[in-house]
Scaffold this motif. Structure first.
Motif, PDB file in Angstrom:
ATOM      1  N   UNK A  22      69.183  54.806   6.571  1.00 20.42           N
ATOM      2  CA  UNK A  22      68.089  54.848   5.842  1.00 20.42           C
ATOM      3  C   UNK A  22      68.630  55.399   4.166  1.00 20.42           C
ATOM      4  N   UNK A  23      68.265  54.335   3.470  1.00 19.77           N
ATOM      5  CA  UNK A  23      68.938  54.498   1.822  1.00 19.77           C
ATOM      6  C   UNK A  23      70.508  54.641   1.828  1.00 19.77           C
ATOM      7  N   UNK A  24      71.053  54.018   3.003  1.00 18.84           N
ATOM      8  CA  UNK A  24      72.763  54.120   3.079  1.00 18.84           C
ATOM      9  C   UNK A  24      73.163  55.446   3.946  1.00 18.84           C
ATOM     10  N   UNK A  25      72.086  56.112   4.309  1.00 20.76           N
ATOM     11  CA  UNK A  25      72.590  57.504   4.890  1.00 20.76           C
ATOM     12  C   UNK A  25      72.501  57.224   6.446  1.00 20.76           C
ATOM     13  N   UNK A  26      73.423  57.524   7.291  1.00 20.50           N
ATOM     14  CA  UNK A  26      73.326  57.564   8.671  1.00 20.50           C
ATOM     15  C   UNK A  26      72.129  58.348   9.359  1.00 20.50           C
ATOM     16  N   UNK A  27      71.509  57.481  10.309  1.00 20.80           N
ATOM     17  CA  UNK A  27      70.360  58.307  11.092  1.00 20.80           C
ATOM     18  C   UNK A  27      70.407  57.700  12.584  1.00 20.80           C
ATOM     19  N   UNK A  28      69.723  58.234  13.372  1.00 14.89           N
ATOM     20  CA  UNK A  28      69.811  57.928  14.899  1.00 14.89           C
ATOM     21  C   UNK A  28      68.295  57.502  14.985  1.00 14.89           C
ATOM     22  N   UNK A  36      59.779  60.071  10.103  1.00 13.30           N
ATOM     23  CA  UNK A  36      61.115  60.781   9.758  1.00 13.30           C
ATOM     24  C   UNK A  36      60.585  62.279   9.875  1.00 13.30           C
ATOM     25  N   UNK A  37      61.584  62.924  10.641  1.00 14.62           N
ATOM     26  CA  UNK A  37      61.199  64.495  10.648  1.00 14.62           C
ATOM     27  C   UNK A  37      61.507  65.006   9.447  1.00 14.62           C
ATOM     28  N   UNK A  38      60.542  66.349   9.034  1.00 10.98           N
ATOM     29  CA  UNK A  38      60.788  66.773   7.498  1.00 10.98           C
ATOM     30  C   UNK A  38      61.918  67.160   7.376  1.00 10.98           C
ATOM     31  N   UNK A  39      62.589  67.974   8.310  1.00  5.15           N
ATOM     32  CA  UNK A  39      64.052  68.397   7.826  1.00  5.15           C
ATOM     33  C   UNK A  39      64.906  67.410   7.525  1.00  5.15           C
ATOM     34  N   UNK A  40      64.788  66.084   8.138  1.00  5.14           N
ATOM     35  CA  UNK A  40      65.885  65.134   7.966  1.00  5.14           C
ATOM     36  C   UNK A  40      65.333  64.572   6.641  1.00  5.14           C
ATOM     37  N   UNK A  41      64.042  64.498   6.371  1.00 10.02           N
ATOM     38  CA  UNK A  41      63.449  63.850   5.067  1.00 10.02           C
ATOM     39  C   UNK A  41      64.142  64.466   3.836  1.00 10.02           C
ATOM     40  N   UNK A  42      64.141  65.875   4.051  1.00  7.95           N
ATOM     41  CA  UNK A  42      64.966  66.766   2.979  1.00  7.95           C
ATOM     42  C   UNK A  42      66.230  66.291   2.814  1.00  7.95           C
ATOM     43  N   UNK A  43      67.085  66.265   4.020  1.00  6.22           N
ATOM     44  CA  UNK A  43      68.477  65.932   3.861  1.00  6.22           C
ATOM     45  C   UNK A  43      68.812  64.631   3.198  1.00  6.22           C
ATOM     46  N   UNK A  44      67.638  63.478   3.618  1.00  8.93           N
ATOM     47  CA  UNK A  44      67.872  62.438   2.739  1.00  8.93           C
ATOM     48  C   UNK A  44      67.368  62.177   1.392  1.00  8.93           C
ATOM     49  N   UNK A  45      66.750  63.489   1.039  1.00 10.94           N
ATOM     50  CA  UNK A  45      66.145  63.837  -0.311  1.00 10.94           C
ATOM     51  C   UNK A  45      65.041  62.397  -0.651  1.00 10.94           C
ATOM     52  N   UNK A  65      56.050  57.565   2.203  1.00  6.64           N
ATOM     53  CA  UNK A  65      57.194  57.519   1.358  1.00  6.64           C
ATOM     54  C   UNK A  65      57.743  55.937   1.374  1.00  6.64           C
ATOM     55  N   UNK A  66      58.423  55.554   0.555  1.00 11.43           N
ATOM     56  CA  UNK A  66      58.788  54.389   0.647  1.00 11.43           C
ATOM     57  C   UNK A  66      60.510  54.309   0.757  1.00 11.43           C
ATOM     58  N   UNK A  67      60.986  53.643   1.582  1.00 10.50           N
ATOM     59  CA  UNK A  67      62.486  53.626   1.794  1.00 10.50           C
ATOM     60  C   UNK A  67      63.172  52.426   1.156  1.00 10.50           C
ATOM     61  N   UNK A  68      64.317  52.669   0.269  1.00 10.22           N
ATOM     62  CA  UNK A  68      64.755  51.566  -0.520  1.00 10.22           C
ATOM     63  C   UNK A  68      65.264  50.592   0.505  1.00 10.22           C
ATOM     64  N   UNK A  69      65.949  51.009   1.637  1.00 14.31           N
ATOM     65  CA  UNK A  69      66.577  50.138   2.484  1.00 14.31           C
ATOM     66  C   UNK A  69      66.714  50.876   3.859  1.00 14.31           C
ATOM     67  N   UNK A  70      66.484  50.115   4.827  1.00 14.82           N
ATOM     68  CA  UNK A  70      66.688  50.418   6.366  1.00 14.82           C
ATOM     69  C   UNK A  70      67.767  49.497   7.235  1.00 14.82           C
ATOM     70  N   UNK A  71      68.463  49.712   7.745  1.00 18.42           N
ATOM     71  CA  UNK A  71      69.444  48.907   8.461  1.00 18.42           C
ATOM     72  C   UNK A  71      69.684  49.604   9.918  1.00 18.42           C
ATOM     73  N   UNK A  72      69.769  48.299  10.760  1.00 12.26           N
ATOM     74  CA  UNK A  72      69.960  48.809  12.033  1.00 12.26           C
ATOM     75  C   UNK A  72      70.931  47.524  12.518  1.00 12.26           C
ATOM     76  N   UNK A  73      72.345  47.887  12.791  1.00  7.84           N
ATOM     77  CA  UNK A  73      73.165  47.045  13.152  1.00  7.84           C
ATOM     78  C   UNK A  73      73.354  45.943  11.985  1.00  7.84           C
TER      79      UNK A  73
END
Length: 168
Positions: free
Chosen positions: A69-75, A87-96, A117-125
């Motif tokens: 999400x926005x270039x940051x790794x997530x599961x 997106x869990x609140x605590x993770x949203x904070x980490x992703x700013x 919220x609006x995500x700039x980019x989402x990538x899966x594979x």
């Protein structure tokens, strides 16, 4: 007599160390098998090449995979029953991520307040999309993101057995 007691203590110590080493080797040997059962897609590469993504179902029957999400790794946990990415609140904070307008979402546990919220980019594979709507769920625990239909609706999904193929 003192030497005999000392030799027994050393023998006990070596016996314990041998068992610890054996158990450690079993752990290392079976660690990959456990990971493969619980997270069979853990080594999915996120590259922007628009290639189909083939996911294996884990032993709980879910499709989980790493992504960005926005270039940051997530599961991600794929959830076709979710309207948006959640997106869990605590993770949203980490992703700013910036929480927007408050809204309400219906869940299995009732109606909860979430923040758009609006995500700039989402990538899966090899699949990536810009400008994807999501919501921040302050009630959600953990670091797993529910990958909902705001992303999945742009893809073709084909399920056969324990395999799910996603493509543009």
């Amino acid at each position: 007599m003192k030497q005999d007691s000392s030799q027994r203590s050393i023998a006990k110590l070596f016996t314990h160390l041998t068992w610890i080493i054996i158990l450690g080797l079993f752990y290392l040997l079976f660690q990959d098998q456990l990971l493969q059962k619980n997270d069979p897609n853990h080594d999915l590469n996120t590259v922007e090449n628009d290639q189909p993504v083939v996911l294996q179902r884990n032993r709980q029957g879910h499709y989980v995979a790493p992504g960005n999400i926005n270039g940051q790794p997530v599961r991600f946990l794929l959830d076709t029953g979710a309207t948006d990415i959640s997106i869990p609140g605590a993770l949203a904070d980490k992703l700013t991520l910036i929480p927007g307008r408050a809204s309400y979402a219906s869940t299995a546990n009732g109606t909860i307040k979430v923040y758009d919220t609006q995500l700039d980019s989402v990538a899966l594979g090899g699949l990536s999309l810009p400008n994807v709507s999501a919501h921040i769920n302050p009630h959600m625990q953990g670091d797993t993101v529910l990958l909902g239909m705001s992303f999945l609706k742009h893809l073709e999904l084909t399920q056969r057995g324990d395999t799910l193929t996603l493509k543009h």
